[in-house]
Design a protein around this motif. Structure first.
Motif, PDB file in Angstrom:
ATOM      1  N   VAL A  65     -38.150  42.041 -42.483  1.00 47.35           N
ATOM      2  CA  VAL A  65     -37.933  41.358 -41.213  1.00 47.35           C
ATOM      3  C   VAL A  65     -36.438  41.131 -41.097  1.00 47.35           C
ATOM      4  O   VAL A  65     -35.857  40.481 -41.961  1.00 47.35           O
ATOM      5  N   ASP A  66     -35.844  41.703 -40.074  1.00 46.00           N
ATOM      6  CA  ASP A  66     -34.389  41.617 -39.921  1.00 46.00           C
ATOM      7  C   ASP A  66     -33.671  42.140 -41.156  1.00 46.00           C
ATOM      8  O   ASP A  66     -32.604  41.655 -41.521  1.00 46.00           O
ATOM      9  N   GLY A  67     -34.270  43.049 -41.845  1.00 43.29           N
ATOM     10  CA  GLY A  67     -33.651  43.616 -43.032  1.00 43.29           C
ATOM     11  C   GLY A  67     -33.944  42.867 -44.318  1.00 43.29           C
ATOM     12  O   GLY A  67     -33.502  43.276 -45.382  1.00 43.29           O
ATOM     13  N   PHE A  68     -34.687  41.756 -44.222  1.00 44.76           N
ATOM     14  CA  PHE A  68     -34.983  40.990 -45.436  1.00 44.76           C
ATOM     15  C   PHE A  68     -36.415  41.251 -45.882  1.00 44.76           C
ATOM     16  O   PHE A  68     -37.345  41.226 -45.074  1.00 44.76           O
ATOM     17  N   SER A  69     -36.563  41.461 -47.173  1.00 41.96           N
ATOM     18  CA  SER A  69     -37.872  41.802 -47.718  1.00 41.96           C
ATOM     19  C   SER A  69     -38.772  40.572 -47.785  1.00 41.96           C
ATOM     20  O   SER A  69     -38.336  39.494 -48.197  1.00 41.96           O
ATOM     21  N   VAL A  70     -40.034  40.754 -47.426  1.00 40.90           N
ATOM     22  CA  VAL A  70     -40.961  39.618 -47.521  1.00 40.90           C
ATOM     23  C   VAL A  70     -41.262  39.251 -48.965  1.00 40.90           C
ATOM     24  O   VAL A  70     -41.708  38.144 -49.246  1.00 40.90           O
ATOM     25  N   ILE A  71     -41.013  40.180 -49.877  1.00 42.24           N
ATOM     26  CA  ILE A  71     -41.284  39.872 -51.287  1.00 42.24           C
ATOM     27  C   ILE A  71     -40.080  39.202 -51.923  1.00 42.24           C
ATOM     28  O   ILE A  71     -40.205  38.201 -52.611  1.00 42.24           O
ATOM     29  N   ASN A  72     -38.914  39.772 -51.658  1.00 38.35           N
ATOM     30  CA  ASN A  72     -37.736  39.292 -52.376  1.00 38.35           C
ATOM     31  C   ASN A  72     -36.983  38.180 -51.655  1.00 38.35           C
ATOM     32  O   ASN A  72     -36.273  37.413 -52.279  1.00 38.35           O
ATOM     33  N   ASP A  73     -37.149  38.117 -50.352  1.00 39.91           N
ATOM     34  CA  ASP A  73     -36.407  37.121 -49.591  1.00 39.91           C
ATOM     35  C   ASP A  73     -37.306  36.319 -48.665  1.00 39.91           C
ATOM     36  O   ASP A  73     -36.994  36.150 -47.499  1.00 39.91           O
ATOM     37  N   PRO A  74     -38.429  35.813 -49.180  1.00 35.60           N
ATOM     38  CA  PRO A  74     -39.368  35.162 -48.259  1.00 35.60           C
ATOM     39  C   PRO A  74     -38.716  34.020 -47.479  1.00 35.60           C
ATOM     40  O   PRO A  74     -39.039  33.806 -46.317  1.00 35.60           O
ATOM     41  N   ASP A  75     -37.780  33.310 -48.097  1.00 33.35           N
ATOM     42  CA  ASP A  75     -37.183  32.175 -47.401  1.00 33.35           C
ATOM     43  C   ASP A  75     -36.434  32.610 -46.150  1.00 33.35           C
ATOM     44  O   ASP A  75     -36.542  31.990 -45.099  1.00 33.35           O
ATOM     45  N   ARG A  76     -35.670  33.680 -46.292  1.00 33.24           N
ATOM     46  CA  ARG A  76     -34.921  34.174 -45.131  1.00 33.24           C
ATOM     47  C   ARG A  76     -35.875  34.692 -44.064  1.00 33.24           C
ATOM     48  O   ARG A  76     -35.644  34.506 -42.878  1.00 33.24           O
ATOM     49  N   VAL A  77     -36.934  35.362 -44.515  1.00 36.20           N
ATOM     50  CA  VAL A  77     -37.915  35.886 -43.556  1.00 36.20           C
ATOM     51  C   VAL A  77     -38.546  34.728 -42.789  1.00 36.20           C
ATOM     52  O   VAL A  77     -38.664  34.760 -41.573  1.00 36.20           O
ATOM     53  N   ARG A  78     -38.893  33.673 -43.505  1.00 36.85           N
ATOM     54  CA  ARG A  78     -39.580  32.547 -42.872  1.00 36.85           C
ATOM     55  C   ARG A  78     -38.744  31.890 -41.792  1.00 36.85           C
ATOM     56  O   ARG A  78     -39.268  31.416 -40.792  1.00 36.85           O
ATOM     57  N   ARG A  79     -37.455  31.840 -42.009  1.00 33.65           N
ATOM     58  CA  ARG A  79     -36.591  31.206 -41.016  1.00 33.65           C
ATOM     59  C   ARG A  79     -36.584  31.991 -39.712  1.00 33.65           C
ATOM     60  O   ARG A  79     -36.354  31.453 -38.651  1.00 33.65           O
ATOM     61  N   ARG A  80     -36.814  33.296 -39.817  1.00 33.32           N
ATOM     62  CA  ARG A  80     -36.711  34.151 -38.643  1.00 33.32           C
ATOM     63  C   ARG A  80     -38.032  34.394 -37.963  1.00 33.32           C
ATOM     64  O   ARG A  80     -38.087  35.071 -36.952  1.00 33.32           O
ATOM     65  N   LEU A  81     -39.087  33.907 -38.571  1.00 30.71           N
ATOM     66  CA  LEU A  81     -40.396  34.372 -38.142  1.00 30.71           C
ATOM     67  C   LEU A  81     -41.335  33.210 -37.816  1.00 30.71           C
ATOM     68  O   LEU A  81     -41.355  32.202 -38.507  1.00 30.71           O
ATOM     69  N   GLY A  82     -42.056  33.363 -36.725  1.00 30.60           N
ATOM     70  CA  GLY A  82     -43.091  32.389 -36.386  1.00 30.60           C
ATOM     71  C   GLY A  82     -44.430  33.074 -36.463  1.00 30.60           C
ATOM     72  O   GLY A  82     -44.578  34.190 -35.988  1.00 30.60           O
ATOM     73  N   PHE A  83     -45.392  32.415 -37.088  1.00 29.62           N
ATOM     74  CA  PHE A  83     -46.699  33.040 -37.283  1.00 29.62           C
ATOM     75  C   PHE A  83     -47.774  32.198 -36.627  1.00 29.62           C
ATOM     76  O   PHE A  83     -47.850  30.997 -36.846  1.00 29.62           O
ATOM     77  N   MET A  84     -48.578  32.858 -35.813  1.00 26.39           N
ATOM     78  CA  MET A  84     -49.725  32.174 -35.216  1.00 26.39           C
ATOM     79  C   MET A  84     -50.972  32.826 -35.791  1.00 26.39           C
ATOM     80  O   MET A  84     -51.313  33.941 -35.421  1.00 26.39           O
TER      81      MET A  84
END
Ligand SMILES: Nc1ncnc2c1ncn2[C@@H]1O[C@H](COP(=O)(O)OP(=O)(O)OP(=O)(O)O)[C@@H](O)[C@H]1O
Ligand SMILES: [Mg+2]
Lengths: 313, 459
Positions: A65-84
């Motif tokens: 997500v935005d170049g950040f891996s969901v495995i290695n960079d979950p924190d960065r991914v979470r900041r950019r992503l909203g999940f419903m």
């Protein structure tokens, strides 16, 4: 659309024991795009979306997500992503405002920033009038809006919506569609899932069709409609000798499903436009009095049924 | 959230004055209070804020609170009636305090820890935990938030009974030290039990296990509360107790206090580790904490051994440590064997770092080694200390080497049992996933079989 993909699924696999919930899914979604994720029950939509939302980790592969891996960079991914998610996730003894306020705090919004985010989200999802309503007493439609509001409270650039339209009345569906379009027009990248292609056709820039964990087709709705055509539904009218025409068709290898209705003959032909042109020429050369020859526009449902046909059990 | 990039967001056209509109209609005094609360609230853990709000509307809380007040009132009436007419001249403080203490202990030692457990477990059952886990809240903040709201409830219950307890002091016959001692330790116990409740909530997500665990927890809490109130009631009623004048008593209290604190911290860490993202490093900090616990334990026990010159402390030291490491080892062995790339990246890369810290890395094998190495270190410390004592003629020594045999045997038992347990786990892992809970159960079963075996053969 140019630029780096905002969502980048890279050969994603997720197995639960022997169940291959997701196997080898790859696609990209660009900024500002609405991507529809369509598949029947148990196709693996939720599973892959959960991986994208960093709630689960893939067996193999990765998602960026935005170049950040969901495995290695979950924190960065979470900041950019909203999940419903497709469930609600409710607390007892909390009203709508408190609920959103809590998640705003949880996302680290403080003071004025939080109040602003809150009033905007409530305004955007039309929850203003329901602010003090206990969430246990909300209707399905209100809950969905609250859910959407919660997922966008921290102003994420990517929204993952798992079956947001499930259980909504037609009016609420249209409103939801408008909201999603508006979000996309504001530069948000949206991944939205559904069972029903028609539901998403209008608002999605592109769709992916998934079944039994495999991605069967990706493209714009028109591409899916056209590109997947191996069978073409043809409608033809011959003004004389209809039975002879029907048996002539039956002898051909590339034609099947012949239905005769008076002078009208419907059948499906394997192949695309050149094959159709060839067929028409042969019909005329065989001296059939062809008064009408046309391709019946495939409905989205047909396209969907078609794409998924081979794998349905 | 980045506030500078709101230009592209749909929030950009916001009207911040709107929020203050409804506040300004009230008096300036209330506005000041509200602002103060707002500002204070910003710093607080969001979970604490939310649960504070929830608690005010929650039936369970209101009912418990009302019952508490009611019970306090009933006991005041009843107690005074029983003391009548002596209440005017005989000191009745102790008698009254016993009742209030029981009334306070039940909500504080049973209700609060159990609702901490339920609160975290429900979060996982209702799917709200997942929603929380992808926010900016860390899993530790989630756990401390839950603990914070448990403490908040305790304080509310305490303050509800505060007038009654002040009343007992006015009745005379009880000194302030006893009252504070009592309330303080009950608070500590409540916090500790709440952290235990939080850990229990994270052990499993399987429905049937969850039900079983909640029953076990409730039974456990009731037993603890019963013994707790019983022993403290006997302390209250024992007018001859002079322990408060004894330095050793306070030393023991300090020792217990350090263990309470370190355990509470460790339980919070365990709960947080259990609910953290699957690719997080769940183990290294916990192992460091285990080491801290070990150091504390060795430190205090050696101190008491020297102070009291009693060999028994060595036995206590090694026995408790053996049980401790057996259990910790069983838990650590249940860790997943595979390191996620994310964890690998955070591990020390240098040779020295690897050499010293490998046993702190998550994993089943390193877990076994970590427990064993720690136990053996402890054994070496004891042996060195013990031998020095014997040779130097230290008064705590008895001139025989029974303790040496005991220490070696105990350590050997732990190494052997854990070793067999580890072997079984390795074999089972060929077949499928082995969780921490299962690993602990396997080890427990082993010990039971080991203990039953000789009995069976003799019988
Ligand atoms: N936690 C799990 N454990 C075992 N199997 C699972 C798990 N989650 C999903 N599956 C399996 O993975 C497959 C895909 O499930 P998924 O929920 O992703 O489908 P879906 O496309 O979201 O379906 P629906 O439209 O019904 O929501 C299913 O066969 C399901 O049984
Ligand atoms: Mg689903």
């Amino acid at each position: 659309m140019p630029g780096q993909p905002v969502i980048d699924m890279r050969r994603l696999h997720r197995f639960f024991g022997a169940t291959r919930a997701v196997s080898d899914i790859s696609f990209e979604v660009m900024k500002g795009e609405v991507f529809g994720y369509i598949g029947p029950n148990g196709a693996g939509k939720t599973t892959s979306m959960r991986i994208l939302a960093t709630l689960d980790i893939p067996t193999y592969g990765d998602a960026l997500v935005d170049g950040f891996s969901v495995i290695n960079d979950p924190d960065r991914v979470r900041r950019r992503l909203g999940f419903m998610p497709d469930y609600f996730g409710t607390y007892a003894d909390v009203n709508c405002r408190e609920y959103l306020d809590f998640f705003a705090r949880a996302y680290g919004l403080r003071g004025r920033e939080r109040h602003q985010a809150l009033s905007h989200v409530m305004g955007f999802t039309k929850l203003d009038g329901l602010a003090e309503k206990p969430i246990r007493g909300l209707s399905k439609g209100m809950k969905q809006r609250l859910c959407l509001g919660r997922s966008m409270i921290h102003d994420p650039s990517v929204l993952i919506l798992d079956e947001p339209a499930a259980g909504l009345d037609p009016r609420a569906r249209i409103e939801l569609r408008q909201m999603i379009r508006e979000l996309a027009d504001n530069g948000k990248t949206i991944l939205v899932s559904s069972h029903i292609l028609t539901e998403l056709a209008e608002m999605c820039d592109r769709v992916g069709i998934i079944e039994k964990g495999e991605l069967l087709a990706v493209g714009t709705v028109a591409e899916i409609q056209r590109g997947q055509v191996t069978h073409c539904q043809i409608r033809s009218r011959v003004i004389a000798n209809v039975p002879a025409f029907a048996s002539w068709l039956e002898e051909r290898d590339d034609v099947e499903n012949i239905h005769v209705d008076g002078q009208l003959v419907r059948f499906s032909q394997i192949g695309d436009m050149p094959e159709q042109a060839g067929l028409l020429r042969e019909m005329i050369l065989a001296n059939f009095a062809v008064a009408e020859f046309g391709i019946e526009q495939r409905s989205l449902e047909d396209a969907f049924m078609h794409v998924t046909r081979g794998v349905v059990q | 959230m980045n506030s500078s990039d709101t230009s592209s967001s749909p929030f950009a056209t916001g009207d911040p004055t709107k929020i203050n509109a409804d506040v300004s209609s009230k008096g300036s005094f209330w506005r000041a209070i509200e602002t103060a609360i707002e500002l204070g609230g910003e710093r607080l853990n969001p979970i604490l804020v939310k649960e504070g709000r929830q608690a005010l509307k929650s039936k369970q809380f209101v009912i418990t609170f009302t019952l508490l007040l009611l019970a306090g009132w009933v006991w005041s009436m009843l107690g005074v009636a029983l003391l009548w007419p002596g209440v005017y001249y005989a000191p009745g403080g102790r008698f009254m305090l016993c009742g209030y203490f029981v009334i306070l202990a039940i909500p504080v030692l049973v209700t609060v820890p159990f609702s901490a457990f339920r609160s975290l477990a429900a979060e996982r059952e209702d799917g709200t935990f997942e929603l929380l886990s992808i926010t900016a809240l860390s899993s530790r903040q989630i756990v401390t938030g839950k603990l914070g709201s448990a403490v908040l409830q305790m304080l509310v219950y305490y303050s509800a009974l505060a007038p009654c307890i002040a009343f007992t002091y006015l009745l005379r016959g009880i000194d302030i030290v006893t009252i504070v001692f009592l309330l303080f330790w009950t608070l500590v116990a409540s916090v500790l039990l709440s952290t235990v409740g939080l850990v229990v909530a994270t052990i499993t997500r399987a429905r049937h296990w969850q039900v079983l665990l909640s029953v076990l927890l409730l039974v456990g809490l009731c037993i603890v509360t019963f013994t707790w109130t019983l022993s403290f009631v006997s302390l209250i009623t024992d007018t001859q107790a002079t322990a408060f004048d004894d330095v050793d008593f306070w030393l023991a209290m300090s020792a217990i206090m350090t263990f309470c604190i370190s355990h509470a911290i460790m339980f919070v860490m365990i709960a947080a580790a259990q609910i953290s993202f699957a690719s997080d490093n769940r183990s290294t900090r916990l192992r460091a904490m285990l080491l801290v616990q070990q150091t504390l334990w060795v430190g205090w026990m050696t101190f008491f051994w020297i102070r009291f010159e009693a060999e028994e402390f060595l036995y206590v030291l090694v026995s408790v440590a053996a049980i401790y490491w057996a259990f910790a080892g069983a838990c650590l062995m249940g860790e997943a064997a595979i390191l996620s790339p994310r964890v690998k990246r955070s591990l020390p890369q240098s040779f020295l770092g690897r050499m010293c810290f490998t046993w702190f890395n998550p994993g089943s094998g390193t877990g076994y080694t970590f427990a064993i190495v720690n136990l053996l270190t402890l054994v070496i410390i004891i042996v060195v200390a013990g031998l020095t004592a014997e040779l130097e003629g230290f008064a705590g020594a008895r001139g025989n080497y029974d303790w040496l045999l005991y220490v070696t045997l105990v350590a050997a038992y732990v190494v052997a049992y854990l070793g067999v347990g580890r072997l079984i786990v390795v074999l089972l892992r060929q077949l499928g996933r082995v969780t921490i809970l299962l690993t602990v159960l396997i080890n427990l079963l082993l010990v039971v079989i080991g203990a039953a075996f000789p009995v069976f053969f003799q019988g």
